[in-house]
Write an enzyme that holds these catalytic residues in place. Structure first.
Site, short mmCIF file in Angstrom:
data_model
loop_
_atom_site.label_atom_id
_atom_site.label_comp_id
_atom_site.label_asym_id
_atom_site.label_seq_id
_atom_site.Cartn_x
_atom_site.Cartn_y
_atom_site.Cartn_z
N SER A 1 1.41 -9.82 -0.73
CA SER A 1 1.13 -8.38 -0.69
C SER A 1 1.43 -7.73 0.65
O SER A 1 1.68 -6.53 0.73
CB SER A 1 -0.33 -8.12 -1.08
OG SER A 1 -1.20 -8.92 -0.27
N GLU B 1 -9.91 7.31 1.99
CA GLU B 1 -10.89 6.40 2.56
C GLU B 1 -10.14 5.18 3.06
O GLU B 1 -9.07 4.85 2.55
CB GLU B 1 -11.89 5.96 1.47
CG GLU B 1 -11.45 4.79 0.57
CD GLU B 1 -10.22 5.05 -0.31
OE1 GLU B 1 -9.85 6.23 -0.47
OE2 GLU B 1 -9.65 4.07 -0.83
N LYS C 1 0.80 -1.23 0.00
CA LYS C 1 0.00 0.00 0.00
C LYS C 1 0.83 1.27 0.00
O LYS C 1 0.44 2.28 -0.56
CB LYS C 1 -0.93 0.00 1.20
CG LYS C 1 -2.04 -1.04 1.10
CD LYS C 1 -3.39 -0.39 1.20
CE LYS C 1 -4.52 -1.32 0.74
NZ LYS C 1 -4.47 -2.67 1.29
C1 LIG Z 1 -5.33 -3.73 1.02
C2 LIG Z 1 -4.63 -5.00 0.86
C3 LIG Z 1 -4.97 -5.90 -0.19
C4 LIG Z 1 -6.11 -5.66 -1.16
O1 LIG Z 1 -5.96 -4.54 -1.97
P1 LIG Z 1 -5.60 -4.62 -3.51
O2 LIG Z 1 -5.82 -3.24 -4.00
O3 LIG Z 1 -6.48 -5.63 -4.16
O4 LIG Z 1 -4.16 -5.01 -3.59
C5 LIG Z 1 -4.24 -7.06 -0.31
N1 LIG Z 1 -3.25 -7.36 0.56
C6 LIG Z 1 -2.90 -6.54 1.56
C7 LIG Z 1 -1.79 -6.95 2.49
C8 LIG Z 1 -3.58 -5.33 1.75
O5 LIG Z 1 -3.23 -4.51 2.76
#
Ligand SMILES: *Cc1c(COP(=O)(O)O)cnc(C)c1O
Length: 412
Positions: A380, A111, A89
Site C-alpha cells: 500500500s 481528518e 491514499k
Molecule cells: C493509511 C494507510 C493504510 C491503512 O489504511 P486503509 O484504509 O486500511 O488502506 C495502509 N497503508 C498505508 C501505506 C497507509 O498510508
C-alpha cells in the site's frame, strides 16, 4: 437528533447515522456520486490525472528473490509505493477532490491520524487550487510531526484537536463539526472506506483502480489469476481497492491482515475481526465492528504501524468477513519488523510498516503453499518516508544517536 437511512447497508453493517443538519450534504454527495458512476468522461478525467500526475499505472513486480527464498508460491507485489506521495491514499483524495469541484466546492477538509491522509489531501488541494484544513489530534501531531511539516508546506491549515485522547477519533469528530457549518463551500474528504454512507462506497470506488490494474497485469504476466491476494487493513481502503476486482473470481482467496500489535491478549492491538474481539456498534456515523469495552466505549488501539491504528473497520469488509468472502488474519509488531528486514534485503524495496503487515500475512501461509500457487501482495505504501517510525520499530541505535547529535547541533 440522528437520522438513519436504510441505504448503504452491507448485511448488518454500514448505514448513515448523522446529525440532521448534514443530511442535505450527504444527499448531495450521494447524488453526485451516482451521476459520475454513469459518466465515462469523469472516470477518464480521473485516470488522466492519475497517469499524468500520480504516475499510474503502478507496476506489478515479480518478487523473484523472495520467491526463491521460500521455494513455494510465486510472489507478486502491487506497487502502490510508486504512486505519487508514496501510497494509495492519493487515489481517493484525488477522486473526491474532482467530485468536490463538480459540486462547486472550493475547500477540502479532512481528518488524519498518522498524517498520511492529511498529506494526500493537502497535496491534491495544492494541485487543484483548493483550500484545505486538516484536523489532527494534538497527540498525533506530536508523534507524526514530519507529516504536519509537509501539510503546512503544501499550504494546508493544520488544526490541532485538544480534547478526548487527542487522536484520530477526536479529529473525525472535529472534522464533522466543521462540516456542519461549512458544507455549502466545503467537501469532507474522508480518508478510508468507513464512515457514513456513501463514503465507504465512494472511497472503494476510487481505490478500485488498484485491483483493476493488478488483475490485468497478472493476466498479462502469468495468463492466470493469483491464488491469493493479501492486503493490510486499517480502515480498509487499500484492501477493498485491490480485492474488488477479484470479487467475480471465487477461486481467488482474499486475505485481510490486521495489526496484531503485541498480540491477542495484550489489549495492545487493532484487530477487530481476526481475533473476534470487535463488537457491533454505531459510532462516527456508521455501524461496524468496533473494539470497545463492556460499556460500549471505544478502547484504545495500538500498532507499530500508525496507519492501522483504528478502532473501527470498513462496514463492507465486516460484511465480507461474515459472508466468508474475505478471510482475516493478524500480524504482530514482531512479525512485521522481522518481515520488513527480509523484504528489504531480498527485494530492495522498503514497504511502509502498514504494508509490511500484508507481506507478513502472506508469509504465514507460504510454507503450506506450492509452486503452482501465486500470491499477490498489495504494497500500500513506501516506508522510507516514515524513517522515524521504522527506525524506532527496528530499534536502530545509530539512528537514535544521530537524532541526539542533531538535537545538540540545533541547541547550540
Ligand atoms: C493509511 C494507510 C493504510 C491503512 O489504511 P486503509 O484504509 O486500511 O488502506 C495502509 N497503508 C498505508 C501505506 C497507509 O498510508
Amino acid at each position: 437528533m440522528k437520522s438513519q437511512s436504510q441505504e448503504g447497508y452491507y448485511g448488518n453493517y454500514g448505514g448513515s447515522f448523522i446529525p440532521e443538519i448534514l443530511v442535505p450534504a450527504i444527499h448531495e454527495i450521494t447524488r453526485e456520486f451516482e451521476a459520475v458512476k454513469q459518466e465515462p468522461s469523469f472516470w477518464q478525467q480521473y485516470c488522466d490525472l492519475l497517469s499524468g500526475y500520480s504516475g499510474r499505472p503502478t507496476p506489478l513486480t515479480y518478487a523473484d528473490r523472495l520467491t526463491e527464498h521460500f521455494g513455494r508460491a510465486k510472489i507478486y507485489i502491487k506497487r502502490e509505493d510508486l504512486n505519487h506521495s508514496g501510497a494509495h491514499k492519493l487515489n481517493n483524495a484525488l477522486g473526491q477532490a474532482l467530485l468536490a469541484k463538480r459540486m462547486n466546492k472550493t475547500r477540502l477538509i479532512a481528518e488524519t491520524g498518522a498524517g498520511q491522509h492529511g498529506v494526500a489531501t493537502a497535496t491534491v488541494a495544492a494541485k487543484l487550487g483548493m483550500q484545505a484544513t486538516i484536523y489532527m489530534g494534538r497527540e498525533d501531531m506530536e508523534r507524526q510531526y514530519a507529516n504536519v511539516f509537509w501539510m503546512k508546506r503544501l499550504g494546508a491549515e493544520v488544526v490541532p484537536v485538544d480534547y478526548g485522547t487527542r487522536t484520530l477519533k477526536d479529529a473525525i469528530n472535529e472534522a464533522f463539526r466543521d462540516w456542519v457549518s461549512s458544507f455549502e463551500t466545503t467537501h469532507y474528504v474522508l480518508g478510508t472506506a468507513s464512515g457514513p454512507h456513501p463514503f465507504p462506497a465512494l472511497v472503494a470506488y476510487f481505490q478500485n483502480i488498484i485491483g483493476i490494474e493488478a488483475r490485468d497485469q497478472m493476466l498479462g504476466l502469468e495468463g492466470r489469476l493469483p491464488s491469493r491476494v493479501y492486503a493490510c487493513v486499517g480502515g480498509g481502503s487499500n484492501a477493498l481497492g485491490v480485492f474488488q476486482a477479484f470479487f467475480p473470481d471465487p477461486e481467488v482467496e482474499l486475505v485481510g491482515v490486521e495489526a496484531g500489535g503485541q498480540g491477542p491478549n495484550s489489549g495492545k492491538h487493532a484487530v477487530r475481526i481476526a481475533y473476534g474481539q470487535g463488537k457491533p456498534g454505531i459510532a462516527q456515523g456508521y455501524k461496524t465492528l468496533f473494539l470497545q469495552d463492556r460499556d460500549g466505549q471505544m478502547t484504545d488501539t495500538y500498532s507499530v504501524a500508525a496507519g492501522l491504528d483504528y478502532t473501527g473497520v470498513s462496514p463492507i469488509l465486516a460484511d465480507l468477513s461474515e459472508q466468508g468472502r474475505v478471510r482475516f488474519t493478524a500480524a504482530t509488531d514482531e512479525e512485521v519488523v522481522r518481515t520488513l528486514q527480509l523484504v528489504m534485503r531480498k527485494e530492495g524495496i522498503i514497504p511502509a510498516l502498514e504494508s509490511t503487515h500484508a507481506f507478513a500475512g502472506a508469509l504465514q501461509d507460504i510454507a503450506e503453499s506450492s509452486s503452482s500457487d501465486i500470491f499477490l501482495i498489495n504494497m500500500s505504501g513506501r516506508g522510507d518516508k516514515d524513517i522515524f517510525n521504522i527506525a524506532e520499530g527496528l530499534r536502530d541505535e545509530e539512528w537514535t544517536e544521530f537524532i541526539h547529535r542533531k538535537h545538540t547541533q540545533y541547541a547550540k
